[in-house]
Design a protein around this motif. Structure first.
Motif, mmCIF file in Angstrom:
data_model
loop_
_atom_site.group_PDB
_atom_site.id
_atom_site.type_symbol
_atom_site.label_atom_id
_atom_site.label_comp_id
_atom_site.label_asym_id
_atom_site.label_seq_id
_atom_site.Cartn_x
_atom_site.Cartn_y
_atom_site.Cartn_z
ATOM 1 N N SER A 149 0.889 -1.134 0.252
ATOM 2 C CA SER A 149 -0.070 0.069 0.037
ATOM 3 C C SER A 149 1.111 1.240 -0.025
ATOM 4 C CB SER A 149 -0.840 -0.073 1.124
ATOM 5 O OG SER A 149 -0.437 0.047 2.439
ATOM 6 N N ALA A 150 0.169 2.288 -0.355
ATOM 7 C CA ALA A 150 1.160 3.547 -0.711
ATOM 8 C C ALA A 150 0.717 4.898 -0.070
ATOM 9 C CB ALA A 150 1.567 3.891 -2.084
ATOM 10 N N GLY A 151 -0.021 4.747 0.994
ATOM 11 C CA GLY A 151 -0.651 5.950 1.676
ATOM 12 C C GLY A 151 -1.306 6.861 0.853
ATOM 13 N N PHE A 152 -1.019 8.132 0.906
ATOM 14 C CA PHE A 152 -1.609 9.076 -0.211
ATOM 15 C C PHE A 152 -1.130 9.131 -1.385
ATOM 16 C CE2 PHE A 152 2.576 11.017 1.266
ATOM 17 C CZ PHE A 152 2.902 11.604 -0.022
ATOM 18 N N ALA A 153 -0.370 8.344 -1.899
ATOM 19 C CA ALA A 153 0.104 8.169 -3.356
ATOM 20 C C ALA A 153 -0.102 6.507 -3.795
ATOM 21 C CB ALA A 153 1.507 8.290 -3.574
ATOM 22 N N ASP A 154 -1.368 6.258 -3.462
ATOM 23 C CA ASP A 154 -1.793 4.766 -3.821
ATOM 24 C C ASP A 154 -1.962 4.419 -5.146
ATOM 25 O OD1 ASP A 154 -1.801 2.299 -2.473
ATOM 26 O OD2 ASP A 154 -3.920 2.255 -2.316
ATOM 27 N N THR A 155 -2.459 5.455 -5.771
ATOM 28 C CA THR A 155 -2.884 5.241 -7.029
ATOM 29 C C THR A 155 -1.878 6.108 -8.133
ATOM 30 O OG1 THR A 155 -4.487 7.055 -6.975
ATOM 31 C CG2 THR A 155 -5.167 4.573 -6.603
ATOM 32 N N ARG A 156 -1.889 5.581 -9.372
ATOM 33 C CA ARG A 156 -1.312 6.537 -10.368
ATOM 34 C C ARG A 156 -1.797 7.777 -10.716
ATOM 35 N NH1 ARG A 156 1.657 5.195 -15.563
ATOM 36 N NH2 ARG A 156 0.888 6.920 -17.158
ATOM 37 N N PRO A 157 -0.943 8.801 -10.644
ATOM 38 C CA PRO A 157 -1.902 10.104 -11.046
ATOM 39 C C PRO A 157 -2.155 10.302 -12.182
ATOM 40 C CG PRO A 157 0.721 10.263 -11.100
ATOM 41 C CD PRO A 157 0.463 8.882 -10.291
ATOM 42 N N GLU A 158 -3.617 10.665 -12.011
ATOM 43 C CA GLU A 158 -4.150 10.779 -13.458
ATOM 44 C C GLU A 158 -4.917 12.171 -13.599
ATOM 45 O OE1 GLU A 158 -3.900 8.881 -15.963
ATOM 46 O OE2 GLU A 158 -3.466 6.780 -14.976
ATOM 47 N N THR A 159 -4.967 12.907 -14.640
ATOM 48 C CA THR A 159 -5.950 14.161 -14.798
ATOM 49 C C THR A 159 -6.578 13.744 -16.056
ATOM 50 O OG1 THR A 159 -4.602 15.249 -16.399
ATOM 51 C CG2 THR A 159 -3.644 15.403 -14.219
ATOM 52 N N ASP A 160 -7.722 14.655 -16.112
ATOM 53 C CA ASP A 160 -8.783 15.176 -17.201
ATOM 54 C C ASP A 160 -8.189 15.765 -18.188
ATOM 55 O OD1 ASP A 160 -10.421 13.155 -16.121
ATOM 56 O OD2 ASP A 160 -11.141 14.685 -14.779
ATOM 57 N N MET A 161 -6.724 16.239 -18.150
ATOM 58 C CA MET A 161 -6.206 17.350 -19.217
ATOM 59 C C MET A 161 -6.515 16.740 -20.570
ATOM 60 S SD MET A 161 -5.482 19.761 -16.982
ATOM 61 C CE MET A 161 -4.327 20.935 -17.984
#
Length: 234
Positions: A149-161
Motif C-alpha cells: 500500500s502507498a498511503g496518499f500516493a496509492d494510485t497512479r496520478p491521472e488528470t482529465d487534461m
C-alpha cells in the motif's frame, strides 16, 4: 554523523532541460528517452556485462540542482495539492538530507560508440545533467510487491487534461524525423499537468513555456484543456 564521499559514475542526457514539466515519477511518460553516459573511470564494458539481460534498472542519483539548498523535515507533496505537510521521509521530495533520489526506468539498450559507453533509457524522470551514483538491476520477484500500500500516493496520478496542437505546431512536428514520438511525448507531459499546485486552482487562460530536447514549446491552459500554440527550435 559520518561523512561519505560519493562519485558519479555517469550523467543523464535527458529531454528535460528544466525542472518544470518533469513527471513526478518515472515511467509516467514512456516516450521520455534519455542516455546515461559513463564517466571516464567507468567507461568500460566490463561494468555493464550482463545488464542487457534485464528489462528495467534502478538508478540512484543526486538532486544536483537542489542539493545546496539544504533539507526540510516537513514538505508539501504536490500530490496533496501543496496544502498538506508530510515528513520528508514519507515522500519523494527533492529536499532530502543527502539529496539522493531513485528511479526505476526501462533499459532499451547498451551502446558503445566511438569509445563511449552509454545506456539507452526510456520513461525517464530526470533533469538533464543529473549525476548517477549507482545502477542496480530491477528484480520483479523482489522489487514488485503486489500487496503493498502507498498511503496518499496509492494510485497512479491521472488528470482529465486534454491536449490540442495548432496546425503550425503539427507542421513543425512532422518535420522532426529524429523525434518520431515528439507529439505523444509532449501530449503525455502536458496530461501530467506540470503546473504548480496553486496554479491548478485558478480559472481562466494561463500561458506557459518549457524546453524539451532543444525545442521551446508554448501552450495555454484553459480549465482542463491544453492548447500547444507554437514549437520552435532553440
Amino acid at each position: 554523523m559520518s561523512d561519505y564521499q560519493l562519485t558519479a559514475i555517469g550523467h543523464i542526457h535527458s529531454p528535460y532541460k528544466q525542472k518544470f514539466a518533469i513527471p513526478r515519477q518515472p515511467r509516467l511518460v514512456p516516450q521520455a528517452k534519455a542516455k546515461l553516459v559513463f564517466t571516464a573511470d567507468f567507461n568500460r564494458e566490463e561494468f555493464v556485462r550482463g545488464l542487457d539481460e534485464f528489462s528495467h534498472i534502478w538508478l540512484l542519483f543526486r538532486f544536483h540542482e537542489t542539493a545546496d539548498k539544504g533539507y526540510s523535515a516537513m514538505v508539501r507533496p504536490p500530490r496533496l495539492g501543496g496544502n498538506e505537510r508530510k515528513g520528508v521521509f514519507a515522500t519523494r521530495a527533492t529536499f532530502r538530507p543527502n539529496a539522493i533520489g531513485m528511479s526505476a526506468v526501462k533499459l532499451e539498450g547498451i551502446e558503445y560508440k566511438n569509445g563511449q559507453l552509454s545506456l539507452l533509457l526510456a520513461g525517464i524522470d530526470l533533469l538533464d545533467g543529473t549525476p548517477i551514483l549507482d545502477i542496480k538491476p530491477y528484480l520483479p520477484y523482489s522489487d514488485a510487491m503486489l500487496d503493498a500500500s502507498a498511503g496518499f500516493a496509492d494510485t497512479r496520478p491521472e488528470t482529465d487534461m486534454s491536449v490540442e496542437f495548432s496546425q503550425a505546431s503539427l507542421d513543425f512536428i512532422a518535420k522532426q524525423h529524429s523525434y518520431p514520438e515528439l507529439q505523444d511525448f509532449i501530449s503525455n507531459v502536458l496530461k501530467q499537468d506540470p503546473r504548480p499546485a496553486y496554479k491548478k486552482q485558478q480559472h481562466g487562460e494561463q500561458s506557459y513555456g518549457m524546453t524539451l530536447y532543444d525545442f521551446n514549446i508554448r501552450w495555454q491552459v484553459n480549465d482542463d484543456h491544453n492548447y500547444v500554440s507554437s514549437i520552435e527550435k532553440n
